[in-house]
Design a protein around this motif. Structure first.
Motif, PDB file in Angstrom:
ATOM      1  N   LEU A 231       0.816  -1.220   0.000  1.00  0.00           N
ATOM      2  CA  LEU A 231       0.000   0.000   0.000  1.00  0.00           C
ATOM      3  C   LEU A 231       0.849   1.269   0.000  1.00  0.00           C
TER       4      LEU A 231
ATOM      5  N   ALA B   6       0.886   3.986  -2.767  1.00  0.00           N
ATOM      6  CA  ALA B   6       0.039   5.183  -2.806  1.00  0.00           C
ATOM      7  C   ALA B   6       0.631   6.343  -2.012  1.00  0.00           C
ATOM      8  N   ASP B   7       1.854   6.209  -1.547  1.00  0.00           N
ATOM      9  CA  ASP B   7       2.493   7.272  -0.780  1.00  0.00           C
ATOM     10  C   ASP B   7       2.558   8.557  -1.623  1.00  0.00           C
TER      11      ASP B   7
ATOM     12  N   SER C 145       4.099   9.308  -5.550  1.00  0.00           N
ATOM     13  CA  SER C 145       3.259   9.791  -6.640  1.00  0.00           C
ATOM     14  C   SER C 145       3.778  11.112  -7.188  1.00  0.00           C
TER      15      SER C 145
END
Length: 267
Positions: free
Chosen positions: A55, A58-59, A63
């Protein structure tokens, strides 16, 4: 609660000592079904930690650095790292290293020296067998506890200050394995805790130093890529697929490099 850097290795050392002591006390009375159930539980736990690590794709920092293609960067890191690892035969070389170290360290430990009298020969033979058993327990346990993806990934993440989740799972695994090894091979297994302290302590220092070299985006990519490696570990623990996770270890090096390359192109 924030743990100190190196807490994962301390926990691992303690579980090896505890598991080994329990194994010495139980002897061969540890049921096989207990070990299998423990492996299944730890396999499921490893999969959950892997998902949480993935997960990190999605930091926001990742991005921002690579744009909307963060997931592709992580997948690409695993793909390129796996190809590099397969070409270099990392998995098989790790296994070969274990076999070589075992042969070298156990060489000459099975036979007593000289040609003593019968009573002395019996005592010498028992001593030699005891020495060989002690060394074999130490070597076997050290190789199992120190050569593997959880050792590398968990120690580096600990050094980076990203928690000890991987080493916590590894500690439980090693504790169960130490009990089984000690029941069969004796007290030499307890000495393997020293190997764990040295190897993982060194890798934790490496992770700590990397924290000063990598930016937040690169650390996030490393963590997410490490999650993919952990998926392979979980599948192996659950006996679903024998994923060559050793060959995937180069992905941990590729991930920060790929983030820097894509980031330079995007900007």
């Amino acid at each position: 609660m924030t743990l100190f850097v190196g807490a994962g290795t301390v926990l691992n050392v303690l579980t090896v000592l505890l598991g080994g002591t329990i194994g010495l006390l139980l002897g061969s009375r540890l049921p096989e079904r207990v070990r299998l159930v423990a492996m299944d539980a730890l396999g499921l736990g490893t999969l959950s930690i892997a998902v949480l690590s993935i997960l990190d794709v999605a930091d926001p920092a990742l991005s921002e650095a690579v744009g909307p293609g963060a997931a592709l960067v992580v997948i690409g890191s695993a793909l390129l790292g796996g190809i590099i690892g397969a070409l270099l035969r990392v998995e098989s070389r790790l296994e070969q290293l274990g076999h070589v170290l075992r042969r070298v360290l156990l060489r000459g430990r099975t036979e007593p020296a000289g040609d003593p009298e019968p009573a002395e020969a019996d005592a010498g033979s028992r001593t030699a067998r005891g020495d060989s058993r002690f060394v074999e327990g130490f070597v076997t346990a050290s190789l199992v506890f120190c050569v593997g993806p959880l050792t590398v990934l968990g120690s580096i993440n600990d050094g980076l200050g990203r928690g000890i989740d991987e080493l916590a799972v590894k500690s439980l695994l090693d504790g169960v394995a130490a009990a089984a090894f000690a029941s069969a091979l004796g007290s030499g297994v307890l000495l393997s805790a020293l190997s764990v302290a040295v190897v993982q302590g060194t890798l934790t220092v490496v992770g700590f130093l990397l924290g000063d070299l990598l930016d937040a985006a690169q650390v996030a990519a490393l963590s997410a890529t490490g999650g993919l490696v952990l998926l392979g570990v979980g599948l192996r623990l659950l006996r679903l697929r024998d994923v060559p996770v050793g060959d995937l270890l180069p992905a941990l090096v590729v991930a920060p490099v790929l983030v820097a390359a894509v980031g330079a192109f995007v900007t």
